[in-house]
Design a protein around this motif. Structure first.
Motif, PDB file in Angstrom:
ATOM      1  N   ASP A 246      37.181  34.773  50.537  1.00 29.01           N
ATOM      2  CA  ASP A 246      36.330  34.263  50.071  1.00 29.01           C
ATOM      3  C   ASP A 246      36.225  33.243  48.557  1.00 29.01           C
ATOM      4  O   ASP A 246      37.259  32.572  48.835  1.00 29.01           O
ATOM      5  N   GLU A 247      36.340  33.712  47.660  1.00 27.14           N
ATOM      6  CA  GLU A 247      36.761  32.588  46.195  1.00 27.14           C
ATOM      7  C   GLU A 247      37.575  33.779  45.321  1.00 27.14           C
ATOM      8  O   GLU A 247      37.237  33.199  44.677  1.00 27.14           O
ATOM      9  N   HIS A 248      38.155  34.456  46.600  1.00 28.47           N
ATOM     10  CA  HIS A 248      39.695  34.844  45.219  1.00 28.47           C
ATOM     11  C   HIS A 248      40.535  34.261  46.040  1.00 28.47           C
ATOM     12  O   HIS A 248      41.289  34.618  46.956  1.00 28.47           O
ATOM     13  N   LEU A 249      41.441  34.312  45.046  1.00 26.74           N
ATOM     14  CA  LEU A 249      43.144  33.854  45.496  1.00 26.74           C
ATOM     15  C   LEU A 249      44.195  35.445  46.261  1.00 26.74           C
ATOM     16  O   LEU A 249      43.716  36.059  44.375  1.00 26.74           O
TER      17      LEU A 249
ATOM     18  N   ALA B 171      42.784  32.993  36.902  1.00 23.61           N
ATOM     19  CA  ALA B 171      42.220  34.428  38.433  1.00 23.61           C
ATOM     20  C   ALA B 171      42.805  35.460  39.062  1.00 23.61           C
ATOM     21  O   ALA B 171      41.987  36.270  39.613  1.00 23.61           O
ATOM     22  N   HIS B 172      44.388  35.086  39.910  1.00 23.10           N
ATOM     23  CA  HIS B 172      44.730  36.177  40.309  1.00 23.10           C
ATOM     24  C   HIS B 172      44.322  37.279  39.665  1.00 23.10           C
ATOM     25  O   HIS B 172      44.295  38.537  40.247  1.00 23.10           O
ATOM     26  N   ARG B 173      45.206  37.340  38.520  1.00 20.70           N
ATOM     27  CA  ARG B 173      45.709  38.557  38.051  1.00 20.70           C
ATOM     28  C   ARG B 173      43.814  39.602  37.584  1.00 20.70           C
ATOM     29  O   ARG B 173      43.890  40.716  38.152  1.00 20.70           O
TER      30      ARG B 173
ATOM     31  N   PRO C 214      49.199  48.504  38.779  1.00 23.65           N
ATOM     32  CA  PRO C 214      49.746  47.480  38.035  1.00 23.65           C
ATOM     33  C   PRO C 214      48.295  46.048  38.630  1.00 23.65           C
ATOM     34  O   PRO C 214      48.264  46.171  39.527  1.00 23.65           O
ATOM     35  N   THR C 215      48.864  45.828  37.815  1.00 27.46           N
ATOM     36  CA  THR C 215      48.342  44.100  38.019  1.00 27.46           C
ATOM     37  C   THR C 215      49.263  43.022  38.558  1.00 27.46           C
ATOM     38  O   THR C 215      49.990  42.463  38.467  1.00 27.46           O
ATOM     39  N   PRO C 216      48.825  41.734  39.335  1.00 32.21           N
ATOM     40  CA  PRO C 216      49.609  41.034  40.104  1.00 32.21           C
ATOM     41  C   PRO C 216      50.439  40.199  39.107  1.00 32.21           C
ATOM     42  O   PRO C 216      49.841  40.239  37.601  1.00 32.21           O
ATOM     43  N   THR C 217      51.476  40.041  39.276  1.00 30.55           N
ATOM     44  CA  THR C 217      52.106  39.322  37.803  1.00 30.55           C
ATOM     45  C   THR C 217      52.211  38.203  38.551  1.00 30.55           C
ATOM     46  O   THR C 217      52.231  37.850  39.692  1.00 30.55           O
TER      47      THR C 217
END
Ligand code: FAD
Ligand code: FAD
Lengths: 400, 467
Positions: free
Chosen positions: B350-353, B371-373, B302-305
């Motif tokens: 870090d640099e990730h949402l 960026a999140h997905r 699953p990828t974030p929605t």
């Protein structure tokens, strides 16, 4: 013909004023009578805590030899003013002398507020403002014993840190939900709380001192809090705020502010054109300021005016502050209470280790000020950005 | 080729069937659906009067036997058969592979007078799940119960059509847990300004014809009471068949139930302990399952929605889980701009949402969503992204650069729309058909409509040039 300036109070601001006017007054128009309540010439009160840990009175002195030897300056130590007569233009000292003035500056500072709790007159209960107070604290301090500081503001935390460096185990009692409620929001206070705890301070918020219990020999033994807790206590320091010393206003028939202080205009002049008030005792347009920077601005303004130089209004003072606790960085810069709804508020935070909150003007996006806590950028780096749109690497500056 | 039988005809089933054929499944493919396939996110547009009811119907599926009006009543796992009822007749359908796509059913709270003796909703009370439910919302004064996305969207839609609307929710503000205090309060403010009467911290305890009584004693007129009180996975068939069920039908990373011949997906399925629901999830699972069943993939990751609230009055979206804000090690950035009604809260590692709640910052949504997905680093000038350039009027159309992402849900970029336009798709519906833009959360609908307008004006020869 020389004129006489009488200054009541030789504290940080009173001293600054006389020192300034001395150097501005190149033609020697003025002579100075400085009436000091304390037995010591002015010293750096802000650095008072360092006196507990080894710095000497000389280290902290503000008045240098040139000042003390200046024939124009008549500094009378341990000689407080007790009254004054506007009609006769004289100040009455505790020694019964009437000192005439052409201009009078009140620079009497503040007095620590001691809340009216039962038992507050017990021995080993102190305030934290003068060399004498700290001499008393140093004599009464006992390594390893618990102490209580009443008030978790800038001063209370600094006092508690001082006590812990004397080897005592301080509790800090603050009635607000978090320490430094005037300067900090809950997020910044969490960082402070954690840092203070690591320094060995025991912070107790949302509670207050209900009563102080003394040993039979008269010194403090325990403190009862409103939440029912009883804390053993061998030494107590009140740091519950200050009140402006405006007693002379009554004798002089001058107006006092709603929350105390001698009311002056934006040039620090009272309604009597010969009388001025500067420093913490002055209510500039109704508001008193408990920091040295605004006090120094007031001193400079009045000195220039008395020297016949053009002056600017004192204006809105810089209220930025920095807590001086080793290892806990907490500071504010610029404006931290912008008018509701007029500013964009941005918080950068990481766990409870660092927290930076900044305010931007809502329409132009320029920086108004902020609060810093923990491992953040410093006031010195961020202060200069006030008034401009923050740079692209702003977040890096705030949380390096 | 073995036969695939799908139970339920919602977005999940529909997308699955389409993709199975796309991946070259040539065996029999049958969909049994109790009702015609709906694209439910558009239902609130029907409520608002912006779309006709037919618009929410999904297009017919090629090369698929779709049996509408067929209710599956049981599964015989030993014989690889399901029993169904169509009208008065019982039918039996065999399968090699069975897929459950039974979706979710509205949760109806216990309110005296809301249900009739037969257990059905009383006249003047409705849930919102199908096109025909839209027609059940009648009268001048409507009370919507429920502080979730659907409650807010329904109340917004009703206010937009001029109905006197009250929204009642248990928390002080709608979407309280998802958005957090500040943002949820902004939402309340915005909805109030749009004309919705907001009653937070309350619930409906009793309904009489034309009125509702709240737990604090308030008595309100309500020609219709709309229940937007959540949905629960429809697990009835699965449970009766002895499959593993918790909140939803439990599936593994191959979207397989506890019976290897039976799969489940969409709102009815529970993967990794979560049954989040939503069309993005349903579509992603359908894409994955089609690939798995045709041997093109082995597992579903699953990828974030992105959650985006469908209301014209406020731009609200979220990624990640609200709990991510409080996890140790997270860095948070919170922006609150009361004057311009903007709010953003980001949790970063870090640099990730990790998670974000965004209100009134539409420019940031696409960039942060992507960026999140895809786990890309967020821009270093976050503040610039959130605040945008200082307020100045933007000329129409100028803010979309040539390659800009238009439809976040379906990953449609502007060039794809240009191409579709050039090959003859000249309306929003046609563009949607050709590219799928606007068919996800619908948030890009206004933008696509505007592009459509712009292009039409450009295409029309200007008088000067005609000369
Ligand atoms: C421990 C401590 C730490 C501090 N740290 C900081 C800091 O980090 N930053 C900051 O900005 N500020 C700090 N402050 C506050 C700062 O010291 C004061 O704002 C500053 O001293 C004010 O100057 P002042 O001259 O108005 O008052 P004071 O320095 O208090 O001087 C007033 C003087 O007038 C005398 N006086 C009063 N009445 C009479 C009378 N009737 N006759 C004669 N004399 C009289 C008093 O005895 C006193 O000596 C700190 C204060 C303390 C106690
Ligand atoms: C009004 C509304 C607005 C929404 N808005 C959004 C939004 O903006 N964004 C978003 O992401 N999601 C939204 N959703 C949720 C979204 O619609 C669902 O996530 C999506 O429909 C799930 O698809 P599905 O195919 O799994 O289930 P469903 O759409 O529920 O379809 C399941 C179908 O199976 C049928 N069925 C069930 N049992 C049987 C049986 N035994 N026999 C035959 N048929 C059966 C049902 O009748 C139904 O037609 C919204 C939902 C509603 C109701």
């Amino acid at each position: 013909m020389t004129r006489t300036l009488v200054v009541v109070g030789h504290g940080m601001v009173g001293h600054r004023l006389v020192d300034r006017l001395r150097s501005l007054d190149t033609s020697g128009d003025w002579r100075f009578v400085v009436l000091a309540e304390e037995a010591h010439p002015a010293y750096n009160r802000m650095a008072l805590s360092s006196y507990l840990t080894g710095r000497t009175r000389n280290d902290l002195a503000l008045a240098d030899r040139a000042f003390l030897d200046d024939p124009r300056v008549d500094l009378r130590l341990a000689c407080p003013a007790v009254s004054a007569d506007r009609g006769a233009r004289t100040v009455l000292t505790a020694h019964g002398e009437h000192v005439p003035y052409d201009a009078l500056v009140l620079a009497t500072g503040s007095r620590p507020f001691v809340p009216p709790v039962p038992g507050r007159d017990a021995g080993h209960c102190f305030v934290y403002r003068t060399f004498d107070d700290l001499d008393g604290i140093r004599r009464a301090a006992r390594r390893g014993l618990p102490a209580v500081v009443v008030g978790g503001g800038l001063l209370g935390l600094e006092a508690a840190h001082g006590l812990s460096r004397l080897g005592m185990r301080p509790h800090v009692v603050e009635s607000a939900p978090h320490p430094m409620p005037t300067q900090l929001d809950a997020g910044a206070a969490r960082v402070l709380h954690r840092g203070a705890t690591e320094l060995g301070l025991d912070l107790r918020c949302r509670t207050a001192v209900a009563s102080i219990e003394a040993h039979p020999e008269g010194t403090v033994g325990a403190v009862r809090l409103t939440d029912g807790t009883v804390l053993d206590c061998a030494l107590l320091v009140f740091a519950a705020g200050v009140r402006p010393r405006d007693e002379l206003a009554a004798a002089l028939g001058l107006e006092r502010g709603d929350r105390g202080g001698i009311v002056v205009d934006e040039y620090c002049r009272t309604t009597d054109e010969r009388i001025w008030a500067v420093g913490e005792c002055a209510a500039v347009q109704g508001r008193c300021h408990g920091l040295v920077a605004p006090g120094y601005r007031m001193a400079d303004t009045v000195a220039r005016r008395l020297a016949g130089h053009p002056v600017e209004a004192v204006g809105v003072p810089d209220t930025s502050t920095e807590l001086k606790l080793l290892g806990v960085h907490v500071a504010t810069f610029g404006t931290t209470d912008p008018a509701a709804g007029r500013a964009v508020e941005i918080v950068f935070a990481e766990d409870t280790t660092r927290y930076a909150k900044v305010f931007l003007q809502h329409d132009t996006g320029s920086l108004l000020g902020g609060v810093l806590a923990g491992d953040t950028g410093s006031r010195a780096e961020l202060g200069p950005l006030v008034g401009r749109r923050p740079p692209a690497h702003f977040e890096r500056l705030l949380l390096p | 080729m073995s036969g695939i039988l799908v139970v339920g005809d919602g977005p999940a089933a529909h997308r699955l069937a389409e993709r199975l054929r796309g991946h070259g499944h040539t065996g029999p493919l049958t969909v049994l659906g109790a009702e015609p396939a709906h694209h439910r996110p558009l239902l609130t547009d029907v409520v608002a009067g912006r779309l006709p009811a037919e618009a929410v119907r999904l297009p017919p599926l090629p090369d698929t036997r779709v049996s509408t009006g067929t209710v599956v009543t049981g599964i015989d796992r030993a014989r690889h058969e399901v029993r169904a009822r169509q009208g008065g007749t019982e039918t039996v359908h065999s399968y090699d592979t069975l897929v459950l796509a039974t979706g979710a059913r509205p949760v109806v709270p216990d309110i005296v007078g809301a249900t009739g003796g037969d257990g059905h909703l009383a006249a003047g009370v409705t849930t919102l799940r199908t096109a025909s439910d839209c027609a059940r919302i009648t009268g001048e004064t409507v009370v919507v119960l429920g502080g979730g996305p659907l409650g807010v969207e329904t109340a917004s839609a009703l206010a937009a059509r001029g109905t006197d609307t009250t929204l009642i929710c248990a928390h002080p503000h709608p979407l309280h847990e998802r958005l957090g205090e500040t943002c949820a309060a902004l939402l309340t403010e915005t909805l109030e300004q749009a004309g919705v009467t907001m009653l937070g911290g309350r619930t409906v305890v009793r309904r009489t014809p034309d009125r509702v009584l709240l737990d604090d004693g308030t008595n309100l007129r309500a020609d219709t009471l709309v229940l937007c009180t959540g949905a629960a996975p429809d697990v009835r068939l699965a449970r009766a068949a002895g499959l593993r069920v918790r909140t939803g039908i439990v599936v593994d990373d191959r979207l397989r139930t506890s019976d290897p011949h039976i799969h489940a997906l969409g709102d009815c399925a529970e993967l990794n302990g979560r049954a989040p629901g939503g069309v993005d999830t349903a579509w992603a699972q359908a894409d994955a399952l089609a690939a798995i069943l045709t041997g093109h993939a082995t597992v579903h990751r699953p990828t974030p929605t992105v959650f985006r609230l469908r209301t014209r009055f406020a731009d609200v979206s979220c990624v990640g889980d609200p709990a991510d804000f409080d996890r140790p090690g997270a860095r948070t950035v919170t922006l609150t701009d009361q004057a311009n009604r903007r709010h953003a809260r980001l949790a970063l590692r870090d640099e990730h949402l990790v998670a974000a709640v965004l209100f009134g910052v539409p420019e940031a949504i696409a960039a942060l969503g992507i960026a999140h997905r895809y786990g890309r680093p967020v821009p270093s000038d976050l503040l610039g992204l959130l605040l945008g350039p200082p307020a100045r009027p933007a000329p129409v159309g100028s803010e979309t650069d040539e390659d800009a992402l238009v439809c976040l849900c379906n990953n449609v970029r502007r060039p794809a729309l240009v191409k579709a336009w050039q090959s003859g798709a000249r309306t929003v519906t046609a563009l949607a058909g050709a590219t799928r833009a606007t068919t996800g959360c619908g948030g890009c609908g206004p933008l696509v409509a505007r592009l459509c307008d712009d292009w039409e004006h450009e295409a029309r020869p200007a008088p000067e040039r005609a000369r």
